[in-house]
Design a protein around this motif. Sequence first.
Motif, PDB file in Angstrom:
ATOM      1  N   UNK A  72       9.005  12.379 -32.032  1.00  0.00           N
ATOM      2  CA  UNK A  72       9.060  13.282 -30.887  1.00  0.00           C
ATOM      3  C   UNK A  72       9.495  14.679 -31.325  1.00  0.00           C
ATOM      4  N   UNK A  73      10.525  14.715 -32.155  1.00  0.00           N
ATOM      5  CA  UNK A  73      11.089  15.997 -32.584  1.00  0.00           C
ATOM      6  C   UNK A  73      10.077  16.786 -33.413  1.00  0.00           C
ATOM      7  N   UNK A  74       9.353  16.099 -34.297  1.00  0.00           N
ATOM      8  CA  UNK A  74       8.370  16.779 -35.135  1.00  0.00           C
ATOM      9  C   UNK A  74       7.202  17.300 -34.292  1.00  0.00           C
ATOM     10  N   UNK A  75       6.803  16.508 -33.315  1.00  0.00           N
ATOM     11  CA  UNK A  75       5.734  16.950 -32.424  1.00  0.00           C
ATOM     12  C   UNK A  75       6.143  18.220 -31.682  1.00  0.00           C
ATOM     13  N   UNK A  76       7.370  18.244 -31.184  1.00  0.00           N
ATOM     14  CA  UNK A  76       7.867  19.423 -30.465  1.00  0.00           C
ATOM     15  C   UNK A  76       7.983  20.630 -31.389  1.00  0.00           C
ATOM     16  N   UNK A  77       8.377  20.389 -32.645  1.00  0.00           N
ATOM     17  CA  UNK A  77       8.504  21.503 -33.595  1.00  0.00           C
ATOM     18  C   UNK A  77       7.163  22.172 -33.835  1.00  0.00           C
ATOM     19  N   UNK A  78       6.130  21.359 -34.063  1.00  0.00           N
ATOM     20  CA  UNK A  78       4.808  21.918 -34.338  1.00  0.00           C
ATOM     21  C   UNK A  78       4.267  22.650 -33.108  1.00  0.00           C
ATOM     22  N   UNK A  79       4.417  22.017 -31.950  1.00  0.00           N
ATOM     23  CA  UNK A  79       3.906  22.632 -30.727  1.00  0.00           C
ATOM     24  C   UNK A  79       4.713  23.861 -30.316  1.00  0.00           C
ATOM     25  N   UNK A  80       5.943  23.959 -30.837  1.00  0.00           N
ATOM     26  CA  UNK A  80       6.789  25.099 -30.503  1.00  0.00           C
ATOM     27  C   UNK A  80       6.186  26.420 -30.931  1.00  0.00           C
ATOM     28  N   UNK A  81       5.386  26.412 -32.004  1.00  0.00           N
ATOM     29  CA  UNK A  81       4.768  27.659 -32.458  1.00  0.00           C
ATOM     30  C   UNK A  81       3.746  28.159 -31.432  1.00  0.00           C
ATOM     31  N   UNK A  82       2.985  27.224 -30.838  1.00  0.00           N
ATOM     32  CA  UNK A  82       2.017  27.613 -29.805  1.00  0.00           C
ATOM     33  C   UNK A  82       2.754  28.008 -28.532  1.00  0.00           C
ATOM     34  N   UNK A  83       3.817  27.259 -28.218  1.00  0.00           N
ATOM     35  CA  UNK A  83       4.591  27.559 -27.006  1.00  0.00           C
ATOM     36  C   UNK A  83       5.223  28.947 -27.098  1.00  0.00           C
ATOM     37  N   UNK A  84       5.607  29.354 -28.304  1.00  0.00           N
ATOM     38  CA  UNK A  84       6.197  30.686 -28.472  1.00  0.00           C
ATOM     39  C   UNK A  84       5.184  31.767 -28.123  1.00  0.00           C
ATOM     40  N   UNK A  85       3.931  31.539 -28.485  1.00  0.00           N
ATOM     41  CA  UNK A  85       2.884  32.498 -28.137  1.00  0.00           C
ATOM     42  C   UNK A  85       2.690  32.541 -26.625  1.00  0.00           C
ATOM     43  N   UNK A  86       2.710  31.370 -25.987  1.00  0.00           N
ATOM     44  CA  UNK A  86       2.621  31.318 -24.527  1.00  0.00           C
ATOM     45  C   UNK A  86       3.756  32.113 -23.895  1.00  0.00           C
ATOM     46  N   UNK A  87       4.960  31.956 -24.428  1.00  0.00           N
ATOM     47  CA  UNK A  87       6.124  32.641 -23.880  1.00  0.00           C
ATOM     48  C   UNK A  87       5.959  34.153 -23.972  1.00  0.00           C
TER      49      UNK A  87
END
Length: 411
Positions: A368-383
């Motif tokens: 779960x944590x690794x999935x969130x870490x990878x997706x965090x880069x895309x989420x940062x762009x959304x933010x």
Amino acid sequence: MSRIDDLITELAPKGVPMQPLGEVGIFIRGRRFTKADRVDDGLPSIHYGEIYTHYGVATSDTISDVRADLAPTLRFAQPGDVIIAAVGETVEDVGKAVAWLGTEQVAVHDDCFIFRSSLDPKFVVYLTQSDAFKKAKEPFVARAKVKRLSASGLARLRIPLPPIDVQREIVRVLDSFQLLEAELVAELEARKQQRLAFSYTLPEAPYIKALSSGTSEHVRLGEIATPYVDPLRVQADEIYMNLGVKWYGEGVFARESKRGSTIKGTTLYRVKPGQFIYNRMFVTEGSFAVVPPELADGVVSAEFPVYDLDNSRVLPEWLLLYFQDEYTLKRVAAEVTGVERGSTKSRRRWKQEQFEAFQIELPSVPAQRELLRVLGTVAALESSLRDELVARRKQFDYYRDKLLTFEELPV
């Protein structure tokens, strides 16, 4: 903006007249039709709820139809008319307007007014969005349970009347702002869909799959989520910050604070940071969230179940991501019970016992944590895109109000 200044200097050198709306156009109240009158192929129609959905413009392909045999009983807006909402849940909603730019006439509900004039219709719409107009209309809004504007109240509202060429140039400039905003909204939605699509495939990536090899399990949510109930008796003199949950997993938000004496219910419920929360009425729209630290002083009604999660087994952010999945929401929608009531679907709910019995596939916490870490880069762009969108909207509001402020012609 120099083009507008030049036009005003040329066409209105001594100032712009102010006149009541009733002296420059006519107001026609719509006629009632019901949800039962809706059909797939009939007469284009619009009601106040659809005015809230659109931003400034409505066309034939953006609204719903009603039965053609009702035509003799209906009233219609013509291309170039402005349709103004007569009712709304808040003062800000009353008076919201759209320009009818369809190629045919449109049936208008009796909770709306048709405004017909020789003014540029989008100029009128931008005026109704301006801060000055919102303030001017407040004395004419009936403070009933549902806020309401009368035709006589609208007719008395005084507006600036620059020459038509000035109106059209202002519309052109403001439309360009709106186009930029629409492009940004589209990009934000595309990035969101990209992130969600990415989230579906990532669990199968070898390095993430290995983290859950042999440990992924099927569990009921009740095994990892415990209901949290911390009731608070409403006191008449206290001020409460009620919280809501946005659709599509976009988070918790604070509503306008209210004094206890204005709150219908007798009990509210406290929340804590990191808790999982959802709106029972809008689960099919993805109304799930995690309580952020900055809203820890907020309270919710009984329509918002709150849960403590077993963090040794599930991360709140991962569970939130799970409930943004389209397939998951379809499973939830199949369980929602109750009778639909209007466009709000307010009688349909996903009960707590249904939430707690809902089964999910739970990977290991490291996965779960690794999935969130990878997706965090895309989420940062959304933010960053959301931040830019907020800035663009503030910029639009500033220039709209500036462009719609004129030196008044002396009487």
